[in-house]
Design a protein around this motif. Structure first.
Motif, PDB file in Angstrom:
ATOM      1  N   ARG A 128       0.819  -1.213   0.000  1.00 43.49           N
ATOM      2  CA  ARG A 128       0.000   0.000   0.000  1.00 43.49           C
ATOM      3  C   ARG A 128       0.853   1.264   0.000  1.00 43.49           C
ATOM      4  NH1 ARG A 128      -4.241   1.291   4.912  1.00 43.49           N
ATOM      5  NH2 ARG A 128      -4.428   3.518   4.566  1.00 43.49           N
ATOM      6  N   PHE A 129       2.051   1.160   0.590  1.00 41.15           N
ATOM      7  CA  PHE A 129       2.912   2.332   0.726  1.00 41.15           C
ATOM      8  C   PHE A 129       4.060   2.352  -0.274  1.00 41.15           C
ATOM      9  CE2 PHE A 129       0.925   1.481   4.831  1.00 41.15           C
ATOM     10  CZ  PHE A 129       0.313   2.690   5.058  1.00 41.15           C
ATOM     11  N   GLU A 130       4.181   1.301  -1.074  1.00 44.99           N
ATOM     12  CA  GLU A 130       5.200   1.275  -2.108  1.00 44.99           C
ATOM     13  C   GLU A 130       4.657   1.912  -3.370  1.00 44.99           C
ATOM     14  OE1 GLU A 130       5.747  -2.876  -2.403  1.00 44.99           O
ATOM     15  OE2 GLU A 130       7.215  -2.999  -0.770  1.00 44.99           O
ATOM     16  N   GLY A 131       5.506   2.586  -4.117  1.00 38.27           N
ATOM     17  CA  GLY A 131       5.008   3.175  -5.346  1.00 38.27           C
ATOM     18  C   GLY A 131       5.995   4.120  -5.970  1.00 38.27           C
ATOM     19  N   PRO A 132       5.539   4.806  -6.984  1.00 42.28           N
ATOM     20  CA  PRO A 132       6.427   5.686  -7.737  1.00 42.28           C
ATOM     21  C   PRO A 132       6.787   6.952  -6.996  1.00 42.28           C
ATOM     22  CG  PRO A 132       4.190   5.885  -8.547  1.00 42.28           C
ATOM     23  CD  PRO A 132       4.190   4.757  -7.554  1.00 42.28           C
ATOM     24  N   GLY A 133       6.254   7.131  -5.793  1.00 39.33           N
ATOM     25  CA  GLY A 133       6.639   8.296  -5.026  1.00 39.33           C
ATOM     26  C   GLY A 133       5.657   9.429  -5.128  1.00 39.33           C
ATOM     27  N   LEU A 134       5.942  10.440  -4.405  1.00 46.24           N
ATOM     28  CA  LEU A 134       5.057  11.563  -4.225  1.00 46.24           C
ATOM     29  C   LEU A 134       5.094  12.515  -5.416  1.00 46.24           C
ATOM     30  CD1 LEU A 134       3.259  12.883  -2.009  1.00 46.24           C
ATOM     31  CD2 LEU A 134       5.298  14.085  -1.259  1.00 46.24           C
TER      32      LEU A 134
END
Length: 337
Positions: free
Chosen positions: A178-184
């Motif tokens: 849920r908190f992993e991803g391409p960033g803000l």
């Protein structure tokens, strides 16, 4: 979800974020006030098993990023967003934010202490030769104490402590995605609009929940007979997140206390309309089935013809082009709060 670079969000955050992106990591769905500290805590630990998403998921399960003494004090006396017991805090706590106080209630102090303790536990896990995922062993040590990991030569079983430690480990590892991803989404500029966009962008990846969300962050929502359902089941009542208008309210709060629902947000800002060709980051965009009383969706302009919004049940807070965020024929107009 596309990676959009508008400028820089936090100068101190840039190098760490770039490193995470190169590793395929990244961080999303985290309150902006926690983000630089999570990245700093991760960067300070040489153990490759440590990631920003691991720390973020752990914080979510410890406190849901709450920082008030009322919301972030457990029944057994654990304190702050990282839920340190007072005696454990004396070992790991430092005045990391330089405010003259060494406090488990300060976000910087708490998150860096969390990272420092988890880093040490990861080292212990790999030196133990107990096998299995060292992250699981470290999390078990954080929750129950490393002595119990030694006792069981691994993660304590479900029969231990009514399954609290076992479930704690499983849930944190499960929810890391849920908190992993391409960033803000990165935002430049100053002012209320840019600040609101930063605040909304820091929640990218947070689930949609019909009726959920308030000025303090995500909450569970509700179903009304039509909305909030996923595959025939009321998803909103068990999903902590935002709907479209609560995300907007959260983003502008407390500097501008907008109403809760989309049509009222339009009415509160309609005296400052903005043509589509004059949009600036932070402007509000509205979609309607026919007139101001039928507005059903609101989004925040993110620049480059895109918006940040909470689209619908089953999705998360994300970035989309204006042209595909909602049916183009329903676009009603924009305002500047």
């Amino acid at each position: 979800m596309p990676v959009i670079s508008i400028a820089a969000i936090l100068a101190a955050d840039t190098a760490a974020r770039a490193t995470q992106m190169a590793d395929g990591g990244g961080l999303q769905g985290v309150p902006i006030e926690f983000r630089p500290w999570i990245l700093k805590a991760d960067a300070a630990c040489p153990e490759p098993e440590m990631t920003p998403a691991l720390l973020a998921s752990q914080l979510w399960h410890e406190s849901k990023f709450q920082t008030s003494k009322e919301a972030a004090t457990s029944s057994v006396g654990a304190q702050g967003p990282a839920q340190f017991m007072p005696d454990t805090w004396t070992t790991w706590g430092r005045d990391e934010d330089g405010n003259g106080q060494n406090s488990p209630w300060d976000i910087g102090d708490a998150v860096i202490a969390q990272g420092r303790m988890m880093c040490s536990l990861l080292k212990d896990a790999k030196a133990s030769n107990y096998g299995g995922d060292p992250r699981a062993l470290a999390l078990a040590g954080y929750n129950a104490g490393w002595g119990w990991v030694d006792h069981f030569h691994g993660v304590p079983p479900q029969s231990f402590a009514r399954g609290e430690t076992y479930e704690y480990v499983q849930e944190i590892l499960r929810d890391m995605a849920r908190f992993e991803g391409p960033g803000l989404l990165q935002v430049s500029g100053t002012g209320a609009g840019a600040d609101a966009l930063r605040r909304a962008a820091a929640r990218m990846g947070t689930p949609y929940s019909w009726g959920g969300g308030d000025p303090n962050g995500p909450t569970t929502g509700f179903c009304d007979g039509i909305n909030g359902y996923l595959n025939g089941t009321c998803s909103a009542s068990s999903t902590e997140g935002f709907d479209c208008s609560s995300l907007v309210q959260y983003a502008y709060w407390p500097s501008l206390q907008l109403p809760r629902v989309a049509d009222e947000q339009y009415n509160a800002t309609a005296s400052r309309p903005v043509a589509r060709g004059d949009l600036k980051p932070g402007d509000l965009l509205f979609w309607s089935h026919g007139g101001p009383s039928s507005i059903y969706h609101v989004a925040i302009y993110a620049g480059d013809g895109k918006v940040v919004h909470a689209p619908r049940t089953g999705r998360t807070v994300e970035v989309q082009p204006i042209t595909s965020a909602m049916p183009e024929s329903d676009y009603f107009g924009a305002t500047r709060p």
